[in-house]
Scaffold this motif. Structure first.
Motif, PDB file in Angstrom:
ATOM      1  N   UNK A 169       0.955  -1.168   0.055  1.00  0.00           N
ATOM      2  CA  UNK A 169       0.158  -0.021   0.053  1.00  0.00           C
ATOM      3  C   UNK A 169       0.809   1.337  -0.020  1.00  0.00           C
ATOM      4  N   UNK A 170       1.769   1.363   0.840  1.00  0.00           N
ATOM      5  CA  UNK A 170       2.814   2.504   0.902  1.00  0.00           C
ATOM      6  C   UNK A 170       3.605   2.686  -0.519  1.00  0.00           C
ATOM      7  N   UNK A 171       4.000   1.483  -0.954  1.00  0.00           N
ATOM      8  CA  UNK A 171       4.684   1.840  -2.508  1.00  0.00           C
ATOM      9  C   UNK A 171       3.716   2.207  -3.539  1.00  0.00           C
ATOM     10  N   UNK A 172       2.488   2.187  -3.362  1.00  0.00           N
ATOM     11  CA  UNK A 172       1.503   2.541  -4.258  1.00  0.00           C
ATOM     12  C   UNK A 172       1.004   1.156  -5.042  1.00  0.00           C
ATOM     13  N   UNK A 173       1.025   0.066  -4.696  1.00  0.00           N
ATOM     14  CA  UNK A 173       0.685  -1.309  -5.357  1.00  0.00           C
ATOM     15  C   UNK A 173      -0.781  -1.291  -4.863  1.00  0.00           C
ATOM     16  N   UNK A 174      -1.426  -2.123  -5.814  1.00  0.00           N
ATOM     17  CA  UNK A 174      -2.722  -2.568  -5.467  1.00  0.00           C
ATOM     18  C   UNK A 174      -2.941  -3.805  -4.320  1.00  0.00           C
ATOM     19  N   UNK A 175      -4.054  -3.734  -3.744  1.00  0.00           N
ATOM     20  CA  UNK A 175      -4.426  -4.711  -2.968  1.00  0.00           C
ATOM     21  C   UNK A 175      -4.623  -6.042  -3.465  1.00  0.00           C
ATOM     22  N   UNK A 176      -3.898  -7.178  -2.959  1.00  0.00           N
ATOM     23  CA  UNK A 176      -4.126  -8.347  -3.646  1.00  0.00           C
ATOM     24  C   UNK A 176      -4.447  -9.507  -2.517  1.00  0.00           C
ATOM     25  N   UNK A 177      -5.638  -9.472  -2.063  1.00  0.00           N
ATOM     26  CA  UNK A 177      -6.236 -10.273  -0.814  1.00  0.00           C
ATOM     27  C   UNK A 177      -6.467 -11.735  -1.013  1.00  0.00           C
ATOM     28  N   UNK A 178      -6.231 -12.143  -2.675  1.00  0.00           N
ATOM     29  CA  UNK A 178      -6.186 -13.600  -2.483  1.00  0.00           C
ATOM     30  C   UNK A 178      -4.837 -14.325  -2.423  1.00  0.00           C
ATOM     31  N   UNK A 179      -3.916 -13.439  -2.395  1.00  0.00           N
ATOM     32  CA  UNK A 179      -2.701 -13.676  -2.095  1.00  0.00           C
ATOM     33  C   UNK A 179      -2.238 -13.558  -0.591  1.00  0.00           C
ATOM     34  N   UNK A 180      -2.316 -11.973  -0.514  1.00  0.00           N
ATOM     35  CA  UNK A 180      -1.785 -11.416   0.866  1.00  0.00           C
ATOM     36  C   UNK A 180      -3.213 -11.529   1.850  1.00  0.00           C
ATOM     37  N   UNK A 181      -3.100 -12.441   2.907  1.00  0.00           N
ATOM     38  CA  UNK A 181      -4.267 -12.512   3.834  1.00  0.00           C
ATOM     39  C   UNK A 181      -4.413 -11.819   4.946  1.00  0.00           C
ATOM     40  N   UNK A 182      -2.853 -10.740   4.859  1.00  0.00           N
ATOM     41  CA  UNK A 182      -3.271  -9.822   5.931  1.00  0.00           C
ATOM     42  C   UNK A 182      -4.045  -8.327   5.467  1.00  0.00           C
ATOM     43  N   UNK A 183      -3.962  -7.356   6.033  1.00  0.00           N
ATOM     44  CA  UNK A 183      -4.682  -5.989   6.034  1.00  0.00           C
ATOM     45  C   UNK A 183      -3.618  -4.912   6.157  1.00  0.00           C
ATOM     46  N   UNK A 184      -3.596  -3.690   4.907  1.00  0.00           N
ATOM     47  CA  UNK A 184      -2.913  -2.745   5.273  1.00  0.00           C
ATOM     48  C   UNK A 184      -3.225  -1.969   6.476  1.00  0.00           C
ATOM     49  N   UNK A 185      -2.338  -1.672   7.078  1.00  0.00           N
ATOM     50  CA  UNK A 185      -2.508  -0.979   8.391  1.00  0.00           C
ATOM     51  C   UNK A 185      -2.595   0.702   8.034  1.00  0.00           C
ATOM     52  N   UNK A 186      -2.424   1.064   6.934  1.00  0.00           N
ATOM     53  CA  UNK A 186      -2.214   2.618   6.638  1.00  0.00           C
ATOM     54  C   UNK A 186      -3.575   3.322   6.828  1.00  0.00           C
ATOM     55  N   UNK A 187      -4.709   2.824   6.527  1.00  0.00           N
ATOM     56  CA  UNK A 187      -6.031   3.326   7.110  1.00  0.00           C
ATOM     57  C   UNK A 187      -5.879   3.623   8.461  1.00  0.00           C
ATOM     58  N   UNK A 188      -5.686   2.769   9.234  1.00  0.00           N
ATOM     59  CA  UNK A 188      -5.633   2.842  10.626  1.00  0.00           C
ATOM     60  C   UNK A 188      -4.778   3.850  11.125  1.00  0.00           C
ATOM     61  N   UNK A 189      -3.738   3.894  10.549  1.00  0.00           N
ATOM     62  CA  UNK A 189      -2.560   5.051  10.977  1.00  0.00           C
ATOM     63  C   UNK A 189      -3.081   6.459  10.629  1.00  0.00           C
ATOM     64  N   UNK A 190      -3.928   6.253   9.497  1.00  0.00           N
ATOM     65  CA  UNK A 190      -4.316   7.746   9.118  1.00  0.00           C
ATOM     66  C   UNK A 190      -5.979   8.052   9.552  1.00  0.00           C
ATOM     67  N   UNK A 191      -6.416   7.420  10.607  1.00  0.00           N
ATOM     68  CA  UNK A 191      -7.582   7.685  11.191  1.00  0.00           C
ATOM     69  C   UNK A 191      -8.828   7.243  10.628  1.00  0.00           C
ATOM     70  N   UNK A 192      -8.597   6.366   9.549  1.00  0.00           N
ATOM     71  CA  UNK A 192      -9.885   6.179   8.868  1.00  0.00           C
ATOM     72  C   UNK A 192     -10.533   5.237   9.332  1.00  0.00           C
ATOM     73  N   UNK A 193     -12.061   5.074   9.174  1.00  0.00           N
ATOM     74  CA  UNK A 193     -12.835   4.137   9.999  1.00  0.00           C
ATOM     75  C   UNK A 193     -13.067   3.201   9.018  1.00  0.00           C
ATOM     76  N   UNK A 194     -12.604   1.932   9.060  1.00  0.00           N
ATOM     77  CA  UNK A 194     -12.440   0.949   8.044  1.00  0.00           C
ATOM     78  C   UNK A 194     -12.971  -0.234   8.626  1.00  0.00           C
ATOM     79  N   UNK A 195     -13.718  -1.320   7.965  1.00  0.00           N
ATOM     80  CA  UNK A 195     -13.964  -2.393   8.637  1.00  0.00           C
ATOM     81  C   UNK A 195     -12.676  -3.144   9.026  1.00  0.00           C
TER      82      UNK A 195
END
Length: 537
Positions: free
Chosen positions: A380-406
């Motif tokens: 996410x930080x490097x500007x890439x697209x999410x790939x949830x079928x491969x990467x099973x975790x979630x980007x922490x950037x929305x939490x760090x930026x105070x966003x209300x995300x599921x």
């Protein structure tokens, strides 16, 4: 702005052995300053509480059952995408300085005709990292693989079959005799090597050299310290910086030994648990452990000063974490491997220098974080697209930026104890030596194949001294968490070649491909085509 990543990992650092995490005696001002610069995730958990599998989850962004490296020495299979595979295409030079615990899948490479010594073979053998400097340490002579640090010590004139063993991991007696750092009675003595040439400063120096070598090109550097992992020995002046008076009270109770879960009982019987049950061991080892952390903290200060002086801190995402904790005698246990917080919970500090992260700067964040979240964060930080079928975790950037995300409701961790003595003492089949932790922020449930579950209520029992897994009054809680575990286990863990979005875009493509299945006549085909090509299957 360049999008650099500094991914700092310590080995076997407990979540609560930092000043910013509330330790009353241990001083870590530079790590605390990192937490003030960014945010500290207070409820972060590893995907497996042992070095190899935990690191493979960090490096792949995938759960242990997904990547298959279930214990130290079990290779990460060829074909698993790792950090370099995800970040390289985004333009980041992805390098290692320190430890990975990676074991290459030589058999898999041989089957595919890949030379382990080739360019691609080297990358596969090193978790996709360019190896700038590898220092796994922890081994007596002969070392299982070449060590840059060993060569460094030899170049300085430190002799012996393995200079790391004889100098960095040994003390010296009154008559000049070598005292092994493997023996815990020597933990209060300084290492023979000068502090400046010990492992932690050496690794920091090499990290700075990499950053200078990278120049203006974007990079991801995995700076992976081998301390404060055993052997518990530290050079002066850190060896006597702390004493018995600085040791935290043991977190254990006689009730834990009265009627323990069979697996907990088996682990209490392991040698590394028995030794930490002795007070003289803790009085020698824990001050050394704290000294190793203090040394790391000073090196973090040195590194941050360099980044500030060069202006790189303004364009670098910085992560500070650990691959698991250390029981240090808590719960009548040594080492790690089970799921009490001293073992499975880790420190996690993330510094996002972008203005959007000012919303949480200096805060303590409480959403459940997992080790597998870091690689999606980096993408996410490097500007890439999410790939949830491969990467099973979630980007922490929305939490760090105070966003209300599921966000997730539970954290999952797994462990395979088939290579430990517990398997033999419990007479368990290798295939059944599986543990799964499900933690929802209050209730911690541990599934143990072939045995009753373990259950802890961290709201009423934050020190995890009372296992409620055998209590009929809590059978409903166990069933609820087991159902969550089973649903997670039934989810997709292996379809990595095609994303959900690609499947949705394809839809039912039979008719568009000229395959007319289930039609009576041409009129039905024409009607289906007019409806968008859906054949009705």
């Amino acid at each position: 702005m360049a999008r650099n990543i500094l991914f700092i990992m310590c080995d076997q650092l407990r979540f609560d052995y930092l000043g910013c995490a509330g330790h009353p005696h241990l001083k870590t001002p530079h790590i605390d300053a990192l937490a003030a610069r960014g945010a500290r995730f207070d409820r972060a958990y590893v995907q497996s509480p042992i070095c190899g599998p935990s690191r493979m989850s960090f490096y792949t962004g995938r759960y242990t059952r997904s990547h298959g490296s279930t214990w130290n020495g079990i290779p990460l299979r060829v074909g698993e995408m790792t950090m370099g595979d995800h970040l390289g295409p985004l333009g980041l030079r992805t390098a290692l300085c320190g430890k990975t615990h990676m074991v290459p899948d030589i058999a898999g490479m041989s089957r595919l005709g890949i030379d382990p010594g080739s360019g691609i073979g080297n990358r596969l053998a090193e978790c996709g990292f360019e190896v700038w400097d590898r220092l796994d340490g922890l081994h007596p002579a002969p070392l299982p693989r070449p060590s840059h640090y060993e060569d460094h010590l030899r170049g300085l004139g430190f002799g012996g079959p393995n200079p790391w063993e004889q100098w960095a991991n040994s003390a010296e007696g009154d008559d000049g005799e070598i005292l092994s750092g493997w023996l815990m009675e020597n933990a209060d003595k300084p290492a023979r090597v000068d502090e400046a040439e010990s492992e932690t400063p050496y690794t920091t120096t090499r990290a700075i050299e990499f950053i200078e070598d990278a120049g203006d090109a974007p990079w991801c550097l995995h700076l992976s310290y081998i301390k404060p992992h055993w052997p518990y020995i530290v050079p002066a002046p850190y060896h006597d910086m702390y004493g018995p008076e600085h040791i935290q009270p043991l977190v254990r109770s006689e009730a834990e030994r009265a009627d323990p879960h069979p697996l907990h009982a088996a682990y209490m019987g392991h040698r590394f648990s028995q030794v930490f049950a002795r007070e003289e061991v803790r009085e020698r080892v824990i001050p050394a452990y704290m000294g190793l952390i203090a040394q790391i903290d000073d090196q973090i200060g040195r590194l941050m000063a360099y980044l500030d002086e060069t202006g790189l801190s303004k364009e670098t995402l910085i992560v500070f974490t650990s691959d698991h904790g250390d029981y240090l005698g808590d719960h009548w246990l040594g080492e790690k491997e089970l799921f009490h917080d001293p073992s499975a919970r880790i420190p996690l500090i993330v510094v996002d220098p972008s203005p959007e992260a000012d919303a949480t700067r200096g805060q303590v964040l409480t959403p459940l974080a997992e080790a597998i979240d870091l690689l999606p964060t980096f993408v996410d930080w490097a500007g890439g697209e999410a790939r949830p079928h491969i990467l099973e975790g979630r980007s922490l950037l929305p939490l760090l930026r105070g966003q209300d995300v599921p966000w997730r409701n539970v954290a999952i961790s797994e462990y395979d104890y088939s290579l430990r003595g517990a398997r033999r003492s419990l007479n368990q089949p290798v295939a059944d030596c599986r543990l799964v932790m499900v933690f929802d922020g209050r209730w911690k449930f541990i599934h143990a194949e072939g045995f009753r579950p373990m259950l802890y209520d961290l709201e009423a029992d934050p020190q995890e001294l009372c296992d409620l897994g055998a209590d009929p009054a809590h059978a409903g809680e166990c069933a609820r968490l087991e159902a969550i575990m089973n649903r997670w286990a039934r989810g997709h863990h292996s379809r990595v070649t095609v994303s959900d979005a690609e499947i949705e875009a394809v839809g039912d493509g039979d008719l568009r491909a000229g395959i007319a299945i289930g039609f009576w006549d041409q009129a039905e085909i024409d009607a289906a085509m007019d409806a968008g090509g859906d054949s009705g299957n």
